[in-house]
Scaffold this motif. Structure first.
Motif, PDB file in Angstrom:
ATOM      1  N   VAL A  13       0.875  -1.166   0.000  1.00 55.40           N
ATOM      2  CA  VAL A  13       0.000   0.000   0.000  1.00 55.40           C
ATOM      3  C   VAL A  13       0.913   1.216   0.000  1.00 55.40           C
ATOM      4  CG1 VAL A  13      -1.771   1.276   1.266  1.00 55.40           C
ATOM      5  CG2 VAL A  13      -1.808  -1.226   1.254  1.00 55.40           C
ATOM      6  N   ALA A  14       0.728   2.114  -0.974  1.00 54.31           N
ATOM      7  CA  ALA A  14       1.620   3.263  -1.134  1.00 54.31           C
ATOM      8  C   ALA A  14       0.836   4.570  -1.157  1.00 54.31           C
ATOM      9  CB  ALA A  14       2.414   3.119  -2.431  1.00 54.31           C
ATOM     10  N   TYR A  15       1.458   5.585  -0.545  1.00 52.93           N
ATOM     11  CA  TYR A  15       0.900   6.940  -0.542  1.00 52.93           C
ATOM     12  C   TYR A  15       2.081   7.897  -0.563  1.00 52.93           C
ATOM     13  CZ  TYR A  15      -1.595  11.119   1.057  1.00 52.93           C
ATOM     14  OH  TYR A  15      -2.127  12.380   1.164  1.00 52.93           O
ATOM     15  N   GLN A  21       7.530   9.312   0.612  1.00 53.63           N
ATOM     16  CA  GLN A  21       6.587   8.279   0.202  1.00 53.63           C
ATOM     17  C   GLN A  21       6.465   7.255   1.323  1.00 53.63           C
ATOM     18  OE1 GLN A  21       7.711   6.115  -3.324  1.00 53.63           O
ATOM     19  NE2 GLN A  21       5.731   5.150  -3.508  1.00 53.63           N
ATOM     20  N   VAL A  22       5.239   6.813   1.589  1.00 52.96           N
ATOM     21  CA  VAL A  22       4.982   5.782   2.587  1.00 52.96           C
ATOM     22  C   VAL A  22       4.568   4.518   1.838  1.00 52.96           C
ATOM     23  CG1 VAL A  22       3.574   5.127   4.581  1.00 52.96           C
ATOM     24  CG2 VAL A  22       4.179   7.534   4.221  1.00 52.96           C
ATOM     25  N   VAL A  23       5.313   3.423   2.051  1.00 52.88           N
ATOM     26  CA  VAL A  23       4.992   2.141   1.418  1.00 52.88           C
ATOM     27  C   VAL A  23       4.965   1.081   2.518  1.00 52.88           C
ATOM     28  CG1 VAL A  23       5.668   0.409  -0.276  1.00 52.88           C
ATOM     29  CG2 VAL A  23       6.132   2.822  -0.721  1.00 52.88           C
ATOM     30  N   ARG A  80      -3.181  11.662  -4.058  1.00 55.08           N
ATOM     31  CA  ARG A  80      -3.534  12.964  -3.482  1.00 55.08           C
ATOM     32  C   ARG A  80      -4.299  13.765  -4.522  1.00 55.08           C
ATOM     33  NH1 ARG A  80       1.045  16.146  -2.726  1.00 55.08           N
ATOM     34  NH2 ARG A  80       2.261  14.716  -3.963  1.00 55.08           N
ATOM     35  N   PRO A  81      -5.152  14.690  -4.072  1.00 52.00           N
ATOM     36  CA  PRO A  81      -5.855  15.547  -5.036  1.00 52.00           C
ATOM     37  C   PRO A  81      -4.859  16.451  -5.766  1.00 52.00           C
ATOM     38  CG  PRO A  81      -6.575  15.997  -2.778  1.00 52.00           C
ATOM     39  CD  PRO A  81      -5.522  14.945  -2.711  1.00 52.00           C
TER      40      PRO A  81
END
Length: 96
Positions: A13-15, A21-23, A80-81
Motif C-alpha cells: 500500500v503506497a501513498y 513516500q509511505v509504502v 492525493r488531489p
C-alpha cells in the motif's frame, strides 16, 4: 495448490506525501480488496489526511474501486488531489 506456496496475498500500500513516500506491505486472505489492504496496512493512522471518500485509489497506476479484488504482489496506490489542473497550467505556459 502446492503445499509450499502460502495461501493468501502479499500486497503493498503506497501513498506519496510531498516530502516522502509511505509504502507498507500487508498480508490479506485470498479475495482481499483494495479497501481491506488500506485498512489492514494502518496507513490511515499514519496519514490522517487520507479520506477514502475523496482520495482516488488505484492498482499499479490504474484507477480502481475500493471493492476491487487484489492479486498477490499488487501495489495499491492512494492518490492525493491535484493542486492545479494540468491543462490550465499548460495553457498558461503556452500563453507566456
Amino acid at each position: 495448490m502446492p503445499a509450499d506456496k502460502p495461501s493468501g496475498l502479499r500486497v503493498e500500500v503506497a501513498y506519496a506525501r510531498p516530502e516522502k513516500q509511505v509504502v507498507l506491505e500487508v498480508s490479506l486472505p485470498e479475495g482481499g480488496t483494495v479497501e481491506q489492504a488500506i485498512q489492514e496496512s494502518g496507513i490511515l493512522d499514519q496519514c490522517p489526511e487520507i479520506d477514502l471518500a475523496s482520495n482516488k485509489v488505484g492498482v499499479y497506476g490504474k484507477l480502481a474501486k475500493l471493492n476491487a479484488p487484489l492479486r498477490d504482489r499488487d501495489r495499491v496506490e492512494i492518490y492525493r488531489p491535484l493542486i492545479a489542473d494540468p491543462k490550465a497550467v499548460r495553457k498558461q505556459r503556452a500563453a507566456q
